[in-house]
Design an enzyme around this catalytic site. Structure first.
Site, PDB file in Angstrom:
ATOM      1  N   VAL A  60       0.833  -1.202   0.000  1.00 55.82           N
ATOM      2  CA  VAL A  60       0.000   0.000   0.000  1.00 55.82           C
ATOM      3  C   VAL A  60       0.868   1.254   0.000  1.00 55.82           C
ATOM      4  O   VAL A  60       0.569   2.246  -0.673  1.00 55.82           O
ATOM      5  CB  VAL A  60      -0.957  -0.010   1.211  1.00 55.82           C
ATOM      6  CG1 VAL A  60      -1.711   1.308   1.304  1.00 55.82           C
ATOM      7  CG2 VAL A  60      -1.928  -1.175   1.095  1.00 55.82           C
ATOM      8  N   GLU A 119      -0.674   7.194  -4.250  1.00 57.55           N
ATOM      9  CA  GLU A 119      -2.053   7.675  -4.067  1.00 57.55           C
ATOM     10  C   GLU A 119      -2.268   9.082  -4.616  1.00 57.55           C
ATOM     11  O   GLU A 119      -3.352   9.425  -5.072  1.00 57.55           O
ATOM     12  CB  GLU A 119      -2.426   7.647  -2.573  1.00 57.55           C
ATOM     13  CG  GLU A 119      -2.514   6.271  -1.956  1.00 57.55           C
ATOM     14  CD  GLU A 119      -1.181   5.789  -1.419  1.00 57.55           C
ATOM     15  OE1 GLU A 119      -1.136   4.704  -0.841  1.00 57.55           O
ATOM     16  OE2 GLU A 119      -0.175   6.534  -1.578  1.00 57.55           O
ATOM     17  N   ASP A 175     -10.836  20.924 -42.422  1.00 61.06           N
ATOM     18  CA  ASP A 175     -11.815  21.306 -43.424  1.00 61.06           C
ATOM     19  C   ASP A 175     -11.361  22.613 -44.068  1.00 61.06           C
ATOM     20  O   ASP A 175     -10.481  23.302 -43.545  1.00 61.06           O
ATOM     21  CB  ASP A 175     -13.176  21.481 -42.742  1.00 61.06           C
ATOM     22  CG  ASP A 175     -14.323  21.549 -43.723  1.00 61.06           C
ATOM     23  OD1 ASP A 175     -14.087  21.324 -44.925  1.00 61.06           O
ATOM     24  OD2 ASP A 175     -15.451  21.836 -43.301  1.00 61.06           O
ATOM     25  N   ASP A 216     -19.565  16.106 -40.708  1.00 61.06           N
ATOM     26  CA  ASP A 216     -18.279  15.897 -40.044  1.00 61.06           C
ATOM     27  C   ASP A 216     -18.404  15.104 -38.741  1.00 61.06           C
ATOM     28  O   ASP A 216     -17.387  14.663 -38.191  1.00 61.06           O
ATOM     29  CB  ASP A 216     -17.628  17.253 -39.727  1.00 61.06           C
ATOM     30  CG  ASP A 216     -17.318  18.032 -40.989  1.00 61.06           C
ATOM     31  OD1 ASP A 216     -16.834  17.420 -41.948  1.00 61.06           O
ATOM     32  OD2 ASP A 216     -17.556  19.256 -41.018  1.00 61.06           O
ATOM     33  N   ASN A 235       9.021   8.019  -3.879  1.00 60.30           N
ATOM     34  CA  ASN A 235       8.809   6.589  -3.644  1.00 60.30           C
ATOM     35  C   ASN A 235      10.115   5.858  -3.358  1.00 60.30           C
ATOM     36  O   ASN A 235      10.151   4.891  -2.580  1.00 60.30           O
ATOM     37  CB  ASN A 235       8.115   5.951  -4.852  1.00 60.30           C
ATOM     38  CG  ASN A 235       6.617   6.204  -4.853  1.00 60.30           C
ATOM     39  OD1 ASN A 235       6.111   6.934  -4.007  1.00 60.30           O
ATOM     40  ND2 ASN A 235       5.917   5.636  -5.810  1.00 60.30           N
ATOM     41  N   GLU A 243      10.875   6.474   0.142  1.00 56.98           N
ATOM     42  CA  GLU A 243       9.929   5.751   1.004  1.00 56.98           C
ATOM     43  C   GLU A 243      10.253   4.257   1.081  1.00 56.98           C
ATOM     44  O   GLU A 243      10.066   3.614   2.114  1.00 56.98           O
ATOM     45  CB  GLU A 243       8.505   5.948   0.471  1.00 56.98           C
ATOM     46  CG  GLU A 243       8.004   7.384   0.569  1.00 56.98           C
ATOM     47  CD  GLU A 243       6.728   7.619  -0.228  1.00 56.98           C
ATOM     48  OE1 GLU A 243       6.160   8.699  -0.123  1.00 56.98           O
ATOM     49  OE2 GLU A 243       6.308   6.695  -0.971  1.00 56.98           O
TER      50      GLU A 243
END
Length: 851
Positions: A250, A255, A297, A583, A645, A648
């Site tokens: 987790v 998150e 166009d 279109d 991360n 961490e």
């Protein structure tokens, strides 16, 4: 004389009961709850739901609740942004009139358009919308604007026996017609079905986010499995090992990435709106940045969608009209102004369309070409419309001329190939100049006059063939739908940005090619194709179209769909522009559908991802610029998130490698506080970074968001440096408190050391936020205050850090306490360490690139 008696009321009622009302089929709308549910259950959100469930299993309800709140808030926000659902087919109903005149029981009656049935005889007049598909029984000077279906800018003359399609409208004349198809069987309904059936392809961003989720989820589960085994080996019970590994998994889920992406796209959409581009689908913001091919166009997109008389050629010379064709004044240059004025007056006398002045601009009333001739006559001769015609011979497709008798003169205008043969003498320069004007993309109208003389009775009953002979040629009038003034510059800018541009239009090949040359779209040699001549094999078609400056004319809605699919099959991200009903299917099929906001139909706007509020082609390139900036910003805050991360994950790796003898520097709730509490605002500020100066001087981004460059920067440079300072500070505080390896530290000491490690990560991320603004330039060269949102976000990050450390209840929840002065001083080193590593890495990259 009426063309037919029509149906009886009883017959009409019986047919209406059998066939149903004259309404286009509608799709069942998707409920708001279902849309909201979709925002809560896409691939990324499902990963977070799984993370929340695992957090509950691991007995971490606070973490589970926090993740659920993130998912719900993000889903509600995204749902609000996407509230305008794409129901293009439903908008088609607004193109049909409410009431029409029909012959019922031999009498003219007004009925609701929904009550029309096959066989009804409908009376049409100039300005009427055609209520269903029908065949003309009688027609007088009828001209129908079919641009919304075909893309052809000029009104189409209609005679008895011709077909008129539902949704188009008469710009000239009147007629009677019998209904041949209603409701779901009309051509308009067929285009609606194509629009509904076209499924937009997945956006590049959605595919990239799925890839990131797969990689992240795989890494989290793999690392969690490793830690499960490691914890068993160090003596944990299997239940504790399982709960611990769930907490690690987790903790590794980003998150904060989902709300950051959503809010970054929303900010990009707001910036586009400020530049006159309304984004109807958030992910379209990033898709615009990935665009490689623009199919545009012609009418109303590259041109101004209004006819303008720009040249009059007479035997005495030629005059040219310069300036805005719909402004009251214009600059007249050339020889033979008097003769040109005579030709203009004659053309106006033979026309029914007129122009009226509104807000300083001429506005067409009726046929735009005839209104342009009225404007030309007023410019050359002054105000006034002249006497009313005594007799008029309407245009028909056989004669291809239109005439009117005014006083003792017959004035005639029409196609040169039909007017020149009925003139007494035509100088060779005039014949040659017809081709010269046509090759320049002008619509050429020849104007002639015949003095009838005698009493009106001698010619009052004569036929057009008897009167339209022996005429005097007055001149040639050249008309054009002028290009937008700066569209050539925009196309050059698009090419500098690595974009290919093609014109896809329903207009005549010569007209399309001439406009393409004027704006610098075509190259050498020119590639001008017609829709009917396109190859049947989609691979051959893709190879034929996959070049810059190609022009495809006379394109049907089905062919436009094929063009989009063929280019997509060759790896292109296609932006398709359009403004008409025809279109709609292609706009839905393309990666980016771009509709005109001012001149476009509701169908085109509802089928599109981007609506140009000013109908300006340059807004497309401006939107692409913002889209590229948004892509770069996602890359920036992804780098920022992943660096965190690494810091961490490092404490868990060291704990596992030590066999559980080295304490955990950070807990799961601290990691959640880093992801959502301190990191979110700086990441959002990075998402607001304005476009760089060179964003349109390089090809579109074709690399993955998580590419080799990002991985090296995150996992080899910034992440390891931040983690090294974090663990050094943690170890130093423990050692200073008397902890030795193999002992369990006292709880107060562990909390203080953990607080110091937490502080080091936050301060490292504070510096990382500025470092992530550029992949090549250090932050001090960009200026510390050039992104004010980032400055405020970093200050907020520092304030949140203070709250997490010094609010006793919050600090206790996170399992930390304020660090000692020595620990805080060491933690401060994280910021300069990250900046130094970032500067060295960028310097090496620049040097390697130069060599």
């Amino acid at each position: 004389m009426r063309a037919a008696e029509g149906l009886s009321s009883a017959e009409a009622a019986q047919l209406l009961k059998q066939a149903g009302p004259n309404q286009l089929p509608t799709e069942k709308p998707v409920s708001q709850w279902r849309k909201l549910w979709g925002e809560m259950t896409h691939f990324f959100a499902l990963m977070l739901w799984c993370a929340a469930a695992l957090a509950f299993i691991a007995d971490m309800p606070q973490l589970a609740v926090a993740i659920i709140v993130v998912v719900i808030v993000n889903g509600v926000f995204a749902h609000i942004q996407q509230e305008r659902a794409q129901h293009a087919a439903a908008k088609l109903r607004g193109l049909l009139p409410a009431d029409v005149l029909v012959r019922r029981d031999g009498k003219i009656r007004k009925v609701h358009a929904g009550e029309l049935v096959v066989g009804d005889v409908v009376l049409l007049a100039a300005g009427d919308r055609v209520p269903a598909d029908m065949a003309l029984l009688a027609a007088s000077a009828c001209a129908v604007d079919e641009s919304m279906l075909t893309g052809e800018s000029d009104p189409v003359p209609k005679a008895a026996g011709d077909q008129a399609w539902g949704g188009t409208f008469l710009v000239n004349g009147y007629g009677e017609a019998t209904v041949t198809a209603t409701g779901a069987k009309t051509r308009l309904a067929g285009i609606a079905a194509l629009t509904s059936a076209a499924v937009p392809p997945p956006t590049p961003l959605s595919m990239e986010l799925r890839r990131i989720v797969r990689v992240t989820a795989g890494m989290a589960l793999g690392i969690a499995a490793v830690f499960f085994l490691a914890s068993l080996l160090v003596g944990f019970q299997w239940r504790d090992s399982f709960l611990f590994s769930i907490g690690v998994a987790v903790a590794l889920v980003p998150e904060g990435l989902l709300p950051t992406v959503t809010l970054s796209l929303a900010m990009g959409a707001q910036r586009m709106a400020a530049r006159q581009g309304l984004v109807r689908n958030l992910e379209a913001v990033e898709t615009l940045g990935s665009t490689t091919f623009i199919c545009t166009d012609k009418t109303g997109t590259l041109t101004q969608n209004r006819m303008n008389a720009v040249e009059v050629f007479t035997p005495e010379g030629a005059i040219h009209v310069a300036g805005d064709g719909y402004a009251p004044e214009a600059q007249i240059e050339g020889r033979g102004v008097e003769k040109a004025a005579q030709a203009a007056l004659a053309a106006r006398a033979a026309s029914q369309g007129r122009a009226e002045l509104h807000d300083g601009q001429w506005r067409a009333q009726g046929d735009p070409m005839e209104a342009a001739m009225d404007v030309l006559a007023r410019r050359l001769t002054g105000p006034g419309s002249g006497p009313a015609p005594l007799r008029r011979f309407p245009f028909d497709p056989v004669r291809r001329r239109e005439s009117a008798i005014v006083g003792q003169d017959l004035f005639c205008k029409g196609a040169p190939e039909t007017v020149l043969p009925v003139c007494e003498s035509v100088p060779d320069p005039v014949r040659d100049h017809v081709d010269v004007m046509a090759n320049r993309g002008l619509r050429v109208i020849a104007v002639a006059r015949r003095r009838l003389g005698g009493a009106p009775g001698t010619w009052q009953s004569a036929s057009p063939a008897e009167l339209e002979t022996g005429m005097e040629l007055l001149g040639l009038i050249g008309l054009q739908d002028p290009p937008r003034p700066d569209v050539g510059d925009v196309i050059r800018t698009a090419r500098q940005a690595g974009l290919r541009v093609a014109m896809i239009t329903g207009d005549h090949p010569a007209t399309a090619a001439a406009i393409a040359r004027q704006i610098g779209l075509t190259g050498t040699p020119e590639h001008v194709l017609e829709g009917a001549a396109l190859p049947d094999d989609d691979q051959v078609l893709g190879a034929l179209l996959d070049r810059d400056g190609v022009v495809v004319s006379r394109v049907s809605p089905e062919q436009k769909l094929r063009v989009a699919k063929a280019l997509q099959s060759r790896g292109h991200v296609v932006a398709m522009t359009g403004d008409g009903v025809n279109d709609g299917p292609a706009l839905r099929e393309a990666d980016i559908g771009v509709a005109m906001g001012l001149s476009g139909t509701d169908v085109a706007r509802e089928a599109a991802d981007l609506v140009l509020l000013d109908d300006h082609f340059g807004t497309i390139v401006a939107a692409i610029e913002q889209g590229r900036a948004t892509y770069a910003n996602i890359h920036r805050f992804l780098t920022y998130h992943l660096t965190d991360n690494v810091a961490e994950l490092t404490p868990f790796v060291i704990w596992a490698l030590s066999g559980g003898h080295f304490p955990l520097a950070l807990g799961v709730l601290q990691i959640l506080a880093l992801d959502i509490g301190t990191d979110l605002l700086p990441a959002l500020a990075l998402g607001a970074e304005p476009p760089g100066k060179r964003v349109l001087s390089r090809p579109p981004e074709r690399r993955h968001l998580m590419d080799r460059r990002l991985i090296i920067r995150v996992f080899c440079i910034l992440g390891p440096v931040e983690a090294a300072v974090e663990m050094a500070v943690f170890s130093a505080v423990l050692a200073d408190g008397g902890w030795t390896r193999g002992q369990a530290p006292q709880v107060p000491l562990l909390m203080a050391a953990s607080g110091a490690a937490f502080t080091a990560v936050v301060l490292g991320q504070l510096a990382n936020a500025f470092a992530c603004r550029s992949a090549t330039v250090p932050p001090w060269k960009l200026g510390w205050g050039t992104n004010r949102l980032l400055v405020w976000a970093v200050l907020a990050e520092a304030a949140i850090l203070g709250a997490c450390l010094y609010l006793p209840s919050l600090a206790a929840l996170l399992g930390q306490s304020p660090p000692s002065p020595e620990g805080l001083l060491l933690a401060l080193l994280a910021a300069p360490a990250v900046l130094l590593a970032d500067w060295i890495h960028k310097s090496v990259r620049v040097r390697l690139r130069r060599t």
